[in-house]
Design a protein around this motif. Structure first.
Motif, PDB file in Angstrom:
ATOM      1  N   LYS A   1       0.767  -1.442  -0.129  1.00  0.00           N
ATOM      2  CA  LYS A   1      -0.021  -0.027   0.041  1.00  0.00           C
ATOM      3  C   LYS A   1       0.873   1.376   0.192  1.00  0.00           C
ATOM      4  CE  LYS A   1      -3.921  -2.458   2.404  1.00  0.00           C
ATOM      5  NZ  LYS A   1      -4.833  -2.196   3.176  1.00  0.00           N
ATOM      6  N   LEU A   2       1.881   1.267  -0.660  1.00  0.00           N
ATOM      7  CA  LEU A   2       2.790   2.375  -0.881  1.00  0.00           C
ATOM      8  C   LEU A   2       2.001   3.739  -1.605  1.00  0.00           C
ATOM      9  CD1 LEU A   2       5.397   3.966  -0.953  1.00  0.00           C
ATOM     10  CD2 LEU A   2       6.129   2.691  -3.292  1.00  0.00           C
ATOM     11  N   ALA A   3       1.889   4.850  -1.124  1.00  0.00           N
ATOM     12  CA  ALA A   3       1.177   5.704  -1.802  1.00  0.00           C
ATOM     13  C   ALA A   3       1.456   5.945  -3.226  1.00  0.00           C
ATOM     14  CB  ALA A   3       1.736   7.016  -0.947  1.00  0.00           C
ATOM     15  N   SER A   4       0.537   6.084  -4.170  1.00  0.00           N
ATOM     16  CA  SER A   4       0.652   6.232  -5.664  1.00  0.00           C
ATOM     17  C   SER A   4       0.825   5.159  -6.097  1.00  0.00           C
ATOM     18  CB  SER A   4       1.515   7.566  -5.762  1.00  0.00           C
ATOM     19  OG  SER A   4       1.009   8.639  -5.178  1.00  0.00           O
ATOM     20  N   ALA A   5       1.293   3.917  -5.597  1.00  0.00           N
ATOM     21  CA  ALA A   5       1.863   2.824  -6.241  1.00  0.00           C
ATOM     22  C   ALA A   5       0.689   2.172  -6.973  1.00  0.00           C
ATOM     23  CB  ALA A   5       2.204   1.574  -5.413  1.00  0.00           C
ATOM     24  N   PRO A   6      -0.507   2.066  -6.832  1.00  0.00           N
ATOM     25  CA  PRO A   6      -1.727   1.878  -7.957  1.00  0.00           C
ATOM     26  C   PRO A   6      -1.350   2.629  -9.148  1.00  0.00           C
ATOM     27  CG  PRO A   6      -2.516   1.962  -5.661  1.00  0.00           C
ATOM     28  CD  PRO A   6      -1.246   2.701  -5.543  1.00  0.00           C
ATOM     29  N   LEU A   7      -1.195   3.915  -8.958  1.00  0.00           N
ATOM     30  CA  LEU A   7      -1.056   5.038 -10.198  1.00  0.00           C
ATOM     31  C   LEU A   7       0.160   4.195 -11.061  1.00  0.00           C
ATOM     32  CD1 LEU A   7      -1.774   7.348 -12.054  1.00  0.00           C
ATOM     33  CD2 LEU A   7      -0.198   8.689 -10.425  1.00  0.00           C
TER      34      LEU A   7
END
Length: 587
Positions: free
Chosen positions: A248-254
Protein backbone atom coordinates in the motif's frame (compact mmCIF):
# COMPACT_ATOMS: atom_id res chain seq x y z
CA UNK A 1 5.84 2.75 4.05
CA UNK A 2 8.91 2.00 1.99
CA UNK A 3 10.04 5.62 1.73
CA UNK A 4 10.24 8.17 4.49
CA UNK A 5 7.36 10.21 5.80
CA UNK A 6 8.90 13.18 4.05
CA UNK A 7 11.57 13.39 1.46
CA UNK A 8 15.11 13.30 2.76
CA UNK A 9 15.89 15.61 -0.16
CA UNK A 10 14.59 19.15 0.19
CA UNK A 11 13.15 20.98 -2.83
CA UNK A 12 16.44 22.77 -3.58
CA UNK A 13 18.52 19.61 -3.21
CA UNK A 14 16.05 17.69 -5.36
CA UNK A 15 16.29 20.24 -8.16
CA UNK A 16 20.08 20.15 -7.97
CA UNK A 17 20.04 16.35 -8.08
CA UNK A 18 17.79 16.23 -11.14
CA UNK A 19 19.76 18.99 -12.89
CA UNK A 20 22.95 17.11 -12.17
CA UNK A 21 21.48 13.94 -13.64
CA UNK A 22 20.52 15.84 -16.81
CA UNK A 23 23.99 17.36 -17.18
CA UNK A 24 25.95 14.17 -16.55
CA UNK A 25 23.64 11.98 -18.63
CA UNK A 26 23.60 14.41 -21.56
CA UNK A 27 27.39 14.57 -21.75
CA UNK A 28 27.69 10.78 -21.40
CA UNK A 29 25.06 10.06 -24.06
CA UNK A 30 26.59 12.54 -26.50
CA UNK A 31 30.02 10.97 -26.05
CA UNK A 32 28.54 7.52 -26.69
CA UNK A 33 26.51 8.66 -29.72
CA UNK A 34 26.89 6.69 -32.94
CA UNK A 35 28.95 8.21 -35.70
CA UNK A 36 26.50 7.29 -38.46
CA UNK A 37 22.91 7.68 -39.55
CA UNK A 38 21.80 4.32 -38.18
CA UNK A 39 19.21 2.05 -39.73
CA UNK A 40 15.56 2.53 -40.67
CA UNK A 41 14.02 4.31 -37.66
CA UNK A 42 16.82 6.82 -37.13
CA UNK A 43 17.72 7.48 -40.76
CA UNK A 44 14.13 8.11 -41.85
CA UNK A 45 13.67 10.59 -38.98
CA UNK A 46 16.79 12.41 -40.14
CA UNK A 47 15.36 12.59 -43.66
CA UNK A 48 12.06 14.02 -42.35
CA UNK A 49 13.99 16.52 -40.24
CA UNK A 50 16.13 17.63 -43.18
CA UNK A 51 12.97 18.17 -45.24
CA UNK A 52 11.19 19.87 -42.30
CA UNK A 53 8.34 17.38 -42.71
CA UNK A 54 6.33 15.78 -39.92
CA UNK A 55 4.64 12.41 -39.85
CA UNK A 56 1.25 11.46 -38.45
CA UNK A 57 2.91 8.83 -36.28
CA UNK A 58 5.05 11.31 -34.32
CA UNK A 59 4.37 14.90 -35.43
CA UNK A 60 5.59 16.70 -32.31
CA UNK A 61 8.85 14.79 -32.27
CA UNK A 62 9.34 15.64 -35.94
CA UNK A 63 8.85 19.34 -35.13
CA UNK A 64 11.56 19.11 -32.46
CA UNK A 65 13.75 17.16 -34.89
CA UNK A 66 13.28 19.80 -37.56
CA UNK A 67 14.47 22.47 -35.12
CA UNK A 68 17.44 20.30 -34.11
CA UNK A 69 18.31 19.78 -37.78
CA UNK A 70 18.96 23.52 -38.06
CA UNK A 71 21.81 23.32 -35.55
CA UNK A 72 25.01 24.01 -37.55
CA UNK A 73 26.90 21.06 -36.07
CA UNK A 74 27.53 17.81 -37.94
CA UNK A 75 25.11 16.12 -40.31
CA UNK A 76 21.35 15.82 -39.65
CA UNK A 77 21.65 12.34 -38.15
CA UNK A 78 24.16 13.59 -35.56
CA UNK A 79 21.94 16.57 -34.76
CA UNK A 80 19.09 14.17 -34.01
CA UNK A 81 21.44 12.24 -31.77
CA UNK A 82 22.08 15.46 -29.83
CA UNK A 83 18.32 15.91 -29.46
CA UNK A 84 18.01 12.27 -28.41
CA UNK A 85 20.76 12.68 -25.82
CA UNK A 86 18.94 15.67 -24.31
CA UNK A 87 15.58 13.89 -24.24
CA UNK A 88 17.24 10.77 -22.87
CA UNK A 89 18.88 12.78 -20.09
CA UNK A 90 15.54 14.39 -19.25
CA UNK A 91 13.96 10.91 -19.15
CA UNK A 92 16.56 9.74 -16.65
CA UNK A 93 15.94 12.85 -14.54
CA UNK A 94 12.22 12.07 -14.73
CA UNK A 95 12.84 8.60 -13.30
CA UNK A 96 14.81 10.19 -10.45
CA UNK A 97 12.04 12.75 -9.84
CA UNK A 98 9.31 10.11 -9.88
CA UNK A 99 11.30 7.93 -7.48
CA UNK A 100 11.77 10.88 -5.14
CA UNK A 101 8.06 11.76 -5.15
CA UNK A 102 7.07 8.13 -4.67
CA UNK A 103 9.65 7.02 -2.10
CA UNK A 104 10.95 10.18 -0.47
CA UNK A 105 14.60 9.35 -1.13
CA UNK A 106 17.21 9.02 -3.87
CA UNK A 107 16.24 5.49 -4.93
CA UNK A 108 15.33 6.87 -8.36
CA UNK A 109 19.04 7.07 -9.12
CA UNK A 110 19.12 3.27 -9.18
CA UNK A 111 16.23 3.16 -11.64
CA UNK A 112 17.94 5.78 -13.83
CA UNK A 113 21.23 3.86 -13.75
CA UNK A 114 19.46 0.63 -14.72
CA UNK A 115 17.69 2.41 -17.57
CA UNK A 116 20.79 4.03 -19.01
CA UNK A 117 22.70 0.74 -19.20
CA UNK A 118 19.82 -1.02 -20.99
CA UNK A 119 20.78 -1.36 -24.69
CA UNK A 120 17.23 -0.73 -26.04
CA UNK A 121 17.17 2.68 -24.33
CA UNK A 122 20.44 3.92 -25.81
CA UNK A 123 19.75 2.47 -29.25
CA UNK A 124 16.44 4.32 -29.60
CA UNK A 125 17.54 7.78 -28.49
CA UNK A 126 17.22 9.27 -31.99
CA UNK A 127 13.61 8.07 -32.38
CA UNK A 128 10.23 9.45 -31.26
CA UNK A 129 9.98 6.82 -28.51
CA UNK A 130 12.44 8.74 -26.33
CA UNK A 131 10.08 11.74 -26.27
CA UNK A 132 7.22 9.41 -25.33
CA UNK A 133 9.32 7.93 -22.51
CA UNK A 134 10.29 11.40 -21.28
CA UNK A 135 6.69 12.59 -21.21
CA UNK A 136 5.48 9.42 -19.49
CA UNK A 137 7.89 9.45 -16.55
CA UNK A 138 7.50 13.19 -15.96
CA UNK A 139 3.71 12.85 -16.09
CA UNK A 140 4.04 10.27 -13.31
CA UNK A 141 6.34 12.57 -11.32
CA UNK A 142 3.95 15.52 -11.59
CA UNK A 143 0.74 13.61 -10.86
CA UNK A 144 2.00 11.82 -7.71
CA UNK A 145 3.12 15.01 -6.00
CA UNK A 146 1.43 15.94 -2.75
CA UNK A 147 0.00 18.85 -4.69
CA UNK A 148 -0.37 17.45 -8.24
CA UNK A 149 0.15 19.89 -11.09
CA UNK A 150 -2.66 19.56 -13.64
CA UNK A 151 -1.03 21.76 -16.25
CA UNK A 152 2.37 20.10 -15.98
CA UNK A 153 0.85 16.60 -16.07
CA UNK A 154 -1.31 17.31 -19.09
CA UNK A 155 1.63 19.03 -20.83
CA UNK A 156 3.66 15.86 -20.40
CA UNK A 157 0.77 13.80 -21.78
CA UNK A 158 0.77 16.14 -24.78
CA UNK A 159 4.43 15.24 -25.39
CA UNK A 160 3.44 11.58 -25.45
CA UNK A 161 0.49 12.19 -27.78
CA UNK A 162 2.81 13.95 -30.22
CA UNK A 163 5.29 11.08 -30.28
CA UNK A 164 3.21 7.94 -29.58
CA UNK A 165 -0.45 8.89 -30.24
CA UNK A 166 -2.25 5.84 -28.86
CA UNK A 167 -0.13 5.72 -25.72
CA UNK A 168 -0.59 9.47 -25.22
CA UNK A 169 -4.38 9.28 -25.50
CA UNK A 170 -4.51 6.45 -22.96
CA UNK A 171 -2.25 8.34 -20.53
CA UNK A 172 -4.28 11.53 -20.91
CA UNK A 173 -7.51 9.72 -20.11
CA UNK A 174 -5.91 8.02 -17.13
CA UNK A 175 -4.41 11.27 -15.82
CA UNK A 176 -7.72 13.11 -16.24
CA UNK A 177 -9.56 10.40 -14.29
CA UNK A 178 -6.95 10.34 -11.52
CA UNK A 179 -6.74 14.11 -11.14
CA UNK A 180 -10.49 14.53 -11.58
CA UNK A 181 -11.14 12.85 -8.24
CA UNK A 182 -10.78 16.36 -6.81
CA UNK A 183 -13.72 18.53 -7.92
CA UNK A 184 -11.61 21.68 -7.58
CA UNK A 185 -9.30 20.50 -10.37
CA UNK A 186 -11.99 19.57 -12.89
CA UNK A 187 -12.35 23.00 -14.56
CA UNK A 188 -8.56 23.16 -15.00
CA UNK A 189 -8.56 19.62 -16.43
CA UNK A 190 -11.24 20.55 -18.98
CA UNK A 191 -9.21 23.57 -20.11
CA UNK A 192 -5.99 21.55 -20.31
CA UNK A 193 -7.60 18.73 -22.30
CA UNK A 194 -9.13 21.31 -24.62
CA UNK A 195 -5.67 22.74 -25.19
CA UNK A 196 -4.48 19.25 -26.15
CA UNK A 197 -7.32 19.04 -28.66
CA UNK A 198 -6.17 22.28 -30.26
CA UNK A 199 -2.59 21.00 -30.31
CA UNK A 200 -3.74 17.82 -32.04
CA UNK A 201 -5.37 19.86 -34.81
CA UNK A 202 -2.17 21.85 -35.32
CA UNK A 203 0.16 18.85 -35.19
CA UNK A 204 -1.80 16.63 -37.53
CA UNK A 205 -2.53 19.33 -40.10
CA UNK A 206 -0.71 18.36 -43.30
CA UNK A 207 1.05 15.44 -41.56
CA UNK A 208 2.50 12.65 -43.68
CA UNK A 209 1.35 9.04 -43.45
CA UNK A 210 -1.07 7.66 -40.89
CA UNK A 211 -1.31 6.64 -37.24
CA UNK A 212 0.69 3.57 -36.13
CA UNK A 213 -1.18 0.38 -36.95
CA UNK A 214 -2.02 -2.51 -34.67
CA UNK A 215 0.30 -5.50 -34.64
CA UNK A 216 -0.31 -7.65 -31.57
CA UNK A 217 2.86 -9.54 -30.60
CA UNK A 218 3.93 -10.36 -27.06
CA UNK A 219 7.07 -12.08 -28.36
CA UNK A 220 8.15 -8.99 -30.28
CA UNK A 221 7.59 -6.76 -27.24
CA UNK A 222 9.74 -9.00 -25.04
CA UNK A 223 12.44 -9.35 -27.70
CA UNK A 224 12.70 -5.62 -28.29
CA UNK A 225 12.69 -4.36 -24.71
CA UNK A 226 14.13 -7.33 -22.82
CA UNK A 227 17.56 -7.52 -24.42
CA UNK A 228 20.57 -7.48 -22.13
CA UNK A 229 20.17 -5.24 -19.10
CA UNK A 230 16.60 -4.49 -20.21
CA UNK A 231 15.58 -7.87 -18.79
CA UNK A 232 16.75 -6.77 -15.32
CA UNK A 233 14.84 -3.49 -15.62
CA UNK A 234 11.63 -5.32 -16.50
CA UNK A 235 12.07 -8.04 -13.87
CA UNK A 236 12.99 -5.66 -11.05
CA UNK A 237 10.30 -3.24 -12.17
CA UNK A 238 7.59 -5.89 -12.04
CA UNK A 239 8.76 -6.95 -8.59
CA UNK A 240 8.91 -3.39 -7.29
CA UNK A 241 5.53 -2.32 -8.65
CA UNK A 242 3.89 -5.44 -7.25
CA UNK A 243 5.57 -4.99 -3.88
CA UNK A 244 4.51 -1.35 -3.75
CA UNK A 245 0.90 -2.26 -4.44
CA UNK A 246 0.89 -5.05 -1.82
CA UNK A 247 2.43 -2.82 0.87
CA UNK A 248 0.00 0.00 0.00
CA UNK A 249 2.74 2.41 -0.96
CA UNK A 250 1.20 5.80 -1.72
CA UNK A 251 0.57 6.28 -5.47
CA UNK A 252 1.76 2.73 -6.23
CA UNK A 253 -1.61 1.89 -7.88
CA UNK A 254 -1.09 4.81 -10.28
CA UNK A 255 2.39 3.61 -11.23
CA UNK A 256 1.00 0.10 -11.71
CA UNK A 257 -1.76 1.44 -13.96
CA UNK A 258 0.71 3.38 -16.11
CA UNK A 259 2.97 0.33 -16.29
CA UNK A 260 0.01 -1.71 -17.53
CA UNK A 261 -0.85 0.94 -20.13
CA UNK A 262 2.67 1.12 -21.58
CA UNK A 263 3.01 -2.67 -21.54
CA UNK A 264 -0.30 -3.12 -23.40
CA UNK A 265 0.73 -0.42 -25.88
CA UNK A 266 4.02 -2.21 -26.51
CA UNK A 267 2.27 -5.52 -27.15
CA UNK A 268 -0.58 -4.12 -29.28
CA UNK A 269 1.08 -1.29 -31.21
CA UNK A 270 4.77 -1.90 -30.71
CA UNK A 271 7.75 0.45 -30.56
CA UNK A 272 11.29 0.37 -29.23
CA UNK A 273 9.99 -0.39 -25.73
CA UNK A 274 11.82 2.42 -23.94
CA UNK A 275 8.67 4.03 -22.53
CA UNK A 276 7.90 0.71 -20.88
CA UNK A 277 11.49 0.39 -19.66
CA UNK A 278 11.38 3.92 -18.22
CA UNK A 279 8.24 3.18 -16.18
CA UNK A 280 9.60 -0.15 -15.01
CA UNK A 281 12.82 1.62 -13.97
CA UNK A 282 10.69 3.54 -11.46
CA UNK A 283 9.46 0.18 -10.17
CA UNK A 284 13.05 -1.04 -9.87
CA UNK A 285 13.72 1.94 -7.59
CA UNK A 286 11.07 0.57 -5.22
CA UNK A 287 13.06 -2.66 -4.91
CA UNK A 288 16.19 -0.79 -3.82
CA UNK A 289 14.19 1.28 -1.30
CA UNK A 290 12.47 -1.82 0.09
CA UNK A 291 15.75 -3.65 0.63
CA UNK A 292 17.21 -0.63 2.40
CA UNK A 293 14.09 -0.36 4.56
CA UNK A 294 14.49 -3.95 5.70
CA UNK A 295 18.25 -3.80 6.28
CA UNK A 296 18.89 -0.34 7.72
CA UNK A 297 15.49 1.09 8.65
CA UNK A 298 16.92 3.25 11.43
CA UNK A 299 18.98 5.51 9.14
CA UNK A 300 17.76 8.94 8.10
CA UNK A 301 18.82 11.79 5.84
CA UNK A 302 21.79 11.37 3.55
CA UNK A 303 22.80 8.15 5.29
CA UNK A 304 19.50 6.56 4.28
CA UNK A 305 19.98 7.72 0.69
CA UNK A 306 23.47 6.22 0.67
CA UNK A 307 22.09 2.96 2.04
CA UNK A 308 19.37 2.87 -0.63
CA UNK A 309 21.97 3.30 -3.37
CA UNK A 310 24.16 0.60 -1.82
CA UNK A 311 21.22 -1.80 -1.63
CA UNK A 312 20.41 -1.11 -5.28
CA UNK A 313 23.96 -1.77 -6.43
CA UNK A 314 23.40 -5.55 -6.86
CA UNK A 315 20.64 -4.79 -9.37
CA UNK A 316 23.05 -2.65 -11.35
CA UNK A 317 25.72 -5.35 -11.22
CA UNK A 318 23.20 -7.91 -12.47
CA UNK A 319 22.18 -5.56 -15.29
CA UNK A 320 25.79 -5.10 -16.39
CA UNK A 321 26.29 -8.86 -16.28
CA UNK A 322 23.26 -9.36 -18.54
CA UNK A 323 24.84 -7.17 -21.20
CA UNK A 324 25.07 -3.45 -21.87
CA UNK A 325 26.60 -3.39 -25.35
CA UNK A 326 24.47 -1.71 -28.00
CA UNK A 327 24.08 -2.94 -31.56
CA UNK A 328 25.76 0.14 -33.02
CA UNK A 329 26.09 0.03 -36.83
CA UNK A 330 28.60 2.90 -36.84
CA UNK A 331 29.26 3.71 -40.53
CA UNK A 332 27.79 0.47 -41.87
CA UNK A 333 24.75 2.07 -43.59
CA UNK A 334 27.05 4.43 -45.47
CA UNK A 335 29.39 1.57 -46.40
CA UNK A 336 26.42 -0.45 -47.62
CA UNK A 337 25.26 2.39 -49.85
CA UNK A 338 28.76 2.86 -51.26
CA UNK A 339 29.03 -0.87 -51.97
CA UNK A 340 25.70 -0.79 -53.79
CA UNK A 341 25.97 2.33 -55.95
CA UNK A 342 29.57 3.49 -56.34
CA UNK A 343 30.34 1.14 -59.21
CA UNK A 344 27.02 1.57 -61.02
CA UNK A 345 27.55 3.35 -64.39
CA UNK A 346 26.47 6.96 -64.73
CA UNK A 347 22.75 7.54 -65.24
CA UNK A 348 20.14 8.69 -65.75
CA UNK A 349 18.74 5.60 -64.16
CA UNK A 350 16.93 3.98 -61.26
CA UNK A 351 18.05 2.05 -58.20
CA UNK A 352 15.61 -0.54 -56.84
CA UNK A 353 16.07 -1.65 -53.23
CA UNK A 354 14.27 -4.84 -52.23
CA UNK A 355 15.12 -4.83 -48.51
CA UNK A 356 14.08 -2.25 -45.94
CA UNK A 357 17.51 -1.51 -44.34
CA UNK A 358 19.11 -0.89 -47.72
CA UNK A 359 16.22 1.31 -48.86
CA UNK A 360 16.37 3.58 -45.81
CA UNK A 361 20.16 3.83 -45.98
CA UNK A 362 19.94 4.77 -49.67
CA UNK A 363 17.17 7.27 -48.97
CA UNK A 364 19.29 9.01 -46.33
CA UNK A 365 22.37 9.25 -48.52
CA UNK A 366 20.33 10.33 -51.52
CA UNK A 367 18.32 12.99 -49.66
CA UNK A 368 20.75 14.28 -47.06
CA UNK A 369 24.17 13.65 -48.58
CA UNK A 370 23.09 14.10 -52.21
CA UNK A 371 24.83 10.94 -53.40
CA UNK A 372 24.28 9.80 -56.99
CA UNK A 373 21.63 12.33 -58.07
CA UNK A 374 21.67 10.60 -61.48
CA UNK A 375 20.02 7.52 -59.91
CA UNK A 376 16.42 7.88 -58.76
CA UNK A 377 15.51 5.69 -55.79
CA UNK A 378 12.41 3.63 -56.55
CA UNK A 379 9.80 3.21 -53.78
CA UNK A 380 9.98 0.07 -51.68
CA UNK A 381 7.55 -2.18 -53.58
CA UNK A 382 6.61 -5.88 -53.75
CA UNK A 383 8.70 -7.86 -56.28
CA UNK A 384 5.77 -8.18 -58.72
CA UNK A 385 5.58 -4.38 -58.97
CA UNK A 386 9.27 -3.57 -58.70
CA UNK A 387 10.05 -5.74 -61.74
CA UNK A 388 7.69 -3.57 -63.83
CA UNK A 389 9.73 -0.48 -62.94
CA UNK A 390 12.92 -2.30 -63.92
CA UNK A 391 11.49 -3.51 -67.23
CA UNK A 392 10.16 -0.07 -68.20
CA UNK A 393 13.49 1.59 -67.38
CA UNK A 394 15.40 -1.01 -69.42
CA UNK A 395 13.08 -0.46 -72.38
CA UNK A 396 13.82 3.26 -72.07
CA UNK A 397 17.57 2.42 -72.28
CA UNK A 398 18.23 3.71 -68.77
CA UNK A 399 20.60 2.33 -66.16
CA UNK A 400 18.84 -0.01 -63.73
CA UNK A 401 20.56 -1.25 -60.57
CA UNK A 402 19.36 -3.13 -57.51
CA UNK A 403 20.46 -4.80 -54.30
CA UNK A 404 19.10 -8.12 -55.62
CA UNK A 405 20.11 -10.07 -58.69
CA UNK A 406 16.48 -10.69 -59.64
CA UNK A 407 12.96 -10.19 -58.28
CA UNK A 408 9.49 -10.82 -59.58
CA UNK A 409 9.73 -12.13 -63.16
CA UNK A 410 13.33 -11.05 -63.77
CA UNK A 411 16.01 -13.55 -64.81
CA UNK A 412 18.91 -14.18 -62.41
CA UNK A 413 21.38 -14.48 -65.29
CA UNK A 414 20.55 -11.06 -66.75
CA UNK A 415 22.53 -9.00 -64.29
CA UNK A 416 26.10 -7.83 -63.86
CA UNK A 417 27.58 -7.49 -60.36
CA UNK A 418 28.57 -3.92 -59.54
CA UNK A 419 30.35 -3.81 -56.23
CA UNK A 420 27.96 -5.68 -53.98
CA UNK A 421 24.92 -4.59 -55.97
CA UNK A 422 23.79 -5.51 -59.45
CA UNK A 423 23.17 -3.74 -62.73
CA UNK A 424 20.13 -5.29 -64.36
CA UNK A 425 20.48 -5.96 -68.09
CA UNK A 426 18.32 -6.95 -71.03
CA UNK A 427 20.67 -9.84 -71.89
CA UNK A 428 23.10 -11.99 -69.89
CA UNK A 429 26.56 -10.33 -69.54
CA UNK A 430 29.29 -11.62 -71.83
CA UNK A 431 31.91 -12.06 -69.08
CA UNK A 432 32.18 -12.86 -65.39
CA UNK A 433 33.34 -10.35 -62.78
CA UNK A 434 35.77 -10.88 -59.88
CA UNK A 435 34.36 -12.43 -56.71
CA UNK A 436 34.56 -10.64 -53.36
CA UNK A 437 34.20 -12.49 -50.05
CA UNK A 438 31.10 -11.68 -47.99
CA UNK A 439 31.09 -8.19 -46.52
CA UNK A 440 31.94 -7.58 -42.87
CA UNK A 441 29.25 -5.15 -41.70
CA UNK A 442 28.73 -4.12 -38.08
CA UNK A 443 25.46 -4.71 -36.15
CA UNK A 444 22.88 -7.47 -36.49
CA UNK A 445 21.11 -5.75 -39.39
CA UNK A 446 24.46 -5.20 -41.08
CA UNK A 447 25.26 -8.90 -40.77
CA UNK A 448 21.86 -9.72 -42.28
CA UNK A 449 22.54 -7.40 -45.23
CA UNK A 450 25.99 -8.91 -45.78
CA UNK A 451 24.47 -12.39 -45.78
CA UNK A 452 21.67 -11.39 -48.16
CA UNK A 453 24.11 -9.79 -50.62
CA UNK A 454 26.40 -12.83 -50.50
CA UNK A 455 23.48 -15.16 -51.26
CA UNK A 456 22.29 -12.89 -54.09
CA UNK A 457 25.75 -13.02 -55.66
CA UNK A 458 25.98 -16.78 -55.17
CA UNK A 459 22.57 -17.31 -56.80
CA UNK A 460 23.68 -15.24 -59.79
CA UNK A 461 26.89 -17.23 -60.18
CA UNK A 462 25.12 -20.57 -59.75
CA UNK A 463 22.40 -19.62 -62.25
CA UNK A 464 25.16 -18.64 -64.70
CA UNK A 465 26.80 -22.06 -64.35
CA UNK A 466 29.74 -20.96 -62.17
CA UNK A 467 29.36 -23.13 -59.08
CA UNK A 468 32.90 -22.59 -57.77
CA UNK A 469 32.38 -18.84 -57.99
CA UNK A 470 29.13 -19.25 -56.04
CA UNK A 471 31.01 -21.07 -53.29
CA UNK A 472 33.60 -18.28 -53.13
CA UNK A 473 30.87 -15.63 -53.00
CA UNK A 474 29.48 -17.38 -49.92
CA UNK A 475 32.91 -17.65 -48.31
CA UNK A 476 32.74 -21.47 -48.36
CA UNK A 477 36.36 -22.09 -49.38
CA UNK A 478 36.93 -23.62 -45.94
CA UNK A 479 34.23 -26.20 -46.70
CA UNK A 480 35.24 -27.00 -50.27
CA UNK A 481 38.92 -27.74 -50.70
CA UNK A 482 40.87 -27.26 -53.90
CA UNK A 483 39.74 -30.62 -55.31
CA UNK A 484 36.05 -29.93 -54.65
CA UNK A 485 36.32 -26.42 -56.08
CA UNK A 486 37.84 -27.92 -59.23
CA UNK A 487 34.87 -30.29 -59.47
CA UNK A 488 32.46 -27.40 -58.96
CA UNK A 489 34.22 -25.42 -61.69
CA UNK A 490 33.60 -28.20 -64.19
CA UNK A 491 29.99 -28.90 -63.20
CA UNK A 492 26.64 -27.43 -64.19
CA UNK A 493 23.15 -28.24 -62.97
CA UNK A 494 21.34 -30.97 -64.92
CA UNK A 495 17.83 -32.39 -64.99
CA UNK A 496 19.00 -35.28 -62.79
CA UNK A 497 20.78 -32.99 -60.34
CA UNK A 498 19.00 -29.63 -60.47
CA UNK A 499 19.50 -26.68 -58.15
CA UNK A 500 17.10 -26.97 -55.20
CA UNK A 501 18.00 -23.98 -53.03
CA UNK A 502 15.49 -21.63 -54.62
CA UNK A 503 12.60 -23.93 -53.66
CA UNK A 504 13.49 -24.19 -49.97
CA UNK A 505 11.32 -22.35 -47.40
CA UNK A 506 14.28 -20.54 -45.87
CA UNK A 507 12.45 -17.94 -43.78
CA UNK A 508 14.95 -15.91 -41.75
CA UNK A 509 18.39 -16.18 -43.29
CA UNK A 510 21.31 -17.06 -41.04
CA UNK A 511 24.66 -18.83 -41.10
CA UNK A 512 22.68 -22.06 -41.51
CA UNK A 513 21.45 -20.69 -44.85
CA UNK A 514 25.02 -20.69 -46.17
CA UNK A 515 25.39 -24.29 -45.04
CA UNK A 516 22.32 -25.48 -46.94
CA UNK A 517 23.42 -23.47 -50.01
CA UNK A 518 26.71 -25.36 -49.77
CA UNK A 519 24.73 -28.62 -49.63
CA UNK A 520 22.97 -27.59 -52.82
CA UNK A 521 26.26 -26.92 -54.61
CA UNK A 522 27.64 -30.26 -53.42
CA UNK A 523 24.46 -32.03 -54.57
CA UNK A 524 24.71 -30.55 -58.07
CA UNK A 525 28.39 -31.55 -58.33
CA UNK A 526 27.77 -35.03 -56.86
CA UNK A 527 30.12 -34.36 -53.96
CA UNK A 528 29.27 -36.86 -51.18
CA UNK A 529 26.92 -35.55 -48.50
CA UNK A 530 25.96 -37.16 -45.21
CA UNK A 531 22.32 -37.27 -44.13
CA UNK A 532 21.60 -34.26 -41.90
CA UNK A 533 21.03 -35.02 -38.20
CA UNK A 534 17.57 -34.72 -36.71
CA UNK A 535 18.71 -31.57 -34.87
CA UNK A 536 19.59 -29.79 -38.13
CA UNK A 537 17.47 -26.80 -39.25
CA UNK A 538 14.34 -27.65 -41.21
CA UNK A 539 15.63 -26.40 -44.62
CA UNK A 540 18.74 -28.56 -44.34
CA UNK A 541 16.72 -31.65 -43.40
CA UNK A 542 14.23 -30.95 -46.20
CA UNK A 543 17.07 -30.61 -48.71
CA UNK A 544 18.34 -34.01 -47.61
CA UNK A 545 14.90 -35.56 -48.18
CA UNK A 546 14.61 -33.92 -51.60
CA UNK A 547 17.91 -35.46 -52.62
CA UNK A 548 16.50 -38.87 -51.77
CA UNK A 549 13.34 -38.13 -53.76
CA UNK A 550 15.31 -37.16 -56.86
CA UNK A 551 17.54 -40.24 -56.73
CA UNK A 552 14.48 -42.47 -56.23
CA UNK A 553 14.92 -43.71 -52.65
CA UNK A 554 12.03 -41.72 -51.16
CA UNK A 555 8.53 -40.86 -52.34
CA UNK A 556 7.32 -37.23 -52.48
CA UNK A 557 4.44 -38.04 -50.11
CA UNK A 558 6.67 -39.68 -47.49
CA UNK A 559 5.68 -39.01 -43.84
CA UNK A 560 9.17 -37.65 -43.18
CA UNK A 561 8.28 -34.54 -45.18
CA UNK A 562 4.93 -34.02 -43.49
CA UNK A 563 6.68 -34.19 -40.12
CA UNK A 564 8.62 -31.04 -41.06
CA UNK A 565 5.39 -29.03 -41.27
CA UNK A 566 2.99 -27.63 -43.81
CA UNK A 567 5.64 -25.28 -45.21
CA UNK A 568 7.82 -28.23 -46.11
CA UNK A 569 4.90 -30.00 -47.80
CA UNK A 570 4.01 -26.91 -49.85
CA UNK A 571 7.63 -26.37 -50.86
CA UNK A 572 7.91 -30.03 -51.89
CA UNK A 573 4.80 -29.73 -54.05
CA UNK A 574 6.18 -26.62 -55.74
CA UNK A 575 9.56 -28.25 -56.29
CA UNK A 576 8.10 -31.43 -57.77
CA UNK A 577 5.69 -29.48 -59.98
CA UNK A 578 8.57 -27.47 -61.42
CA UNK A 579 11.12 -30.26 -61.76
CA UNK A 580 9.13 -33.49 -62.02
CA UNK A 581 5.59 -32.57 -63.12
CA UNK A 582 4.86 -36.18 -64.03
CA UNK A 583 5.55 -37.38 -60.45
CA UNK A 584 3.04 -37.57 -57.63
CA UNK A 585 3.49 -34.68 -55.18
CA UNK A 586 3.45 -34.67 -51.39
CA UNK A 587 0.07 -34.87 -49.71
Amino acid sequence: MIGGECGSLGPMAARKLESGVVAVAFVSLVMAASGGAGWAATSTRAVLAARLDHSAGAPLYDVFAGVAALIPVGEPAFRLQLLGALLGALTLAGVVAAGRELLGNAAGLIGAALLVVAPPFREALATPEVLAACGTVWAIAFVIRKQPSVRATVAMCALVIGSAPWLGVALTIGAAVWLGRSKQRRPEIVIAVGAIGALIVVLWFDALGSFPGVRVSLAAAVAVSGRGAGAVVIGAGLLGISFGAVTKLASAPLVAAVAAIVAIHEVVVGSSGIAMLAVFAIGASIVAAAIARMVVSELTGWKRDAAVLACGAPLLIAAVAMGVATDDPRDTPRRLVADLIDQVPAGPGTFIATRTPAWFALQYEHTVAGSRPDLALAPLLPPQRADVIAAEALRAHQIVAADAVAFGRLDETRARPRGRGFQLLGDPPDRATPIEPPADYASALGADEALALAIERAEHEAASGRLAAAARALGLQHRFGAADLAVLSATVATADRPALFGFLPIGVRSAATLDVFGDDLAWIANIPLADPPITAPMPKRLHGLWRKILIGTLKPDAPDIAQLGSGAVEATNAMMTALRPEKKTAQ
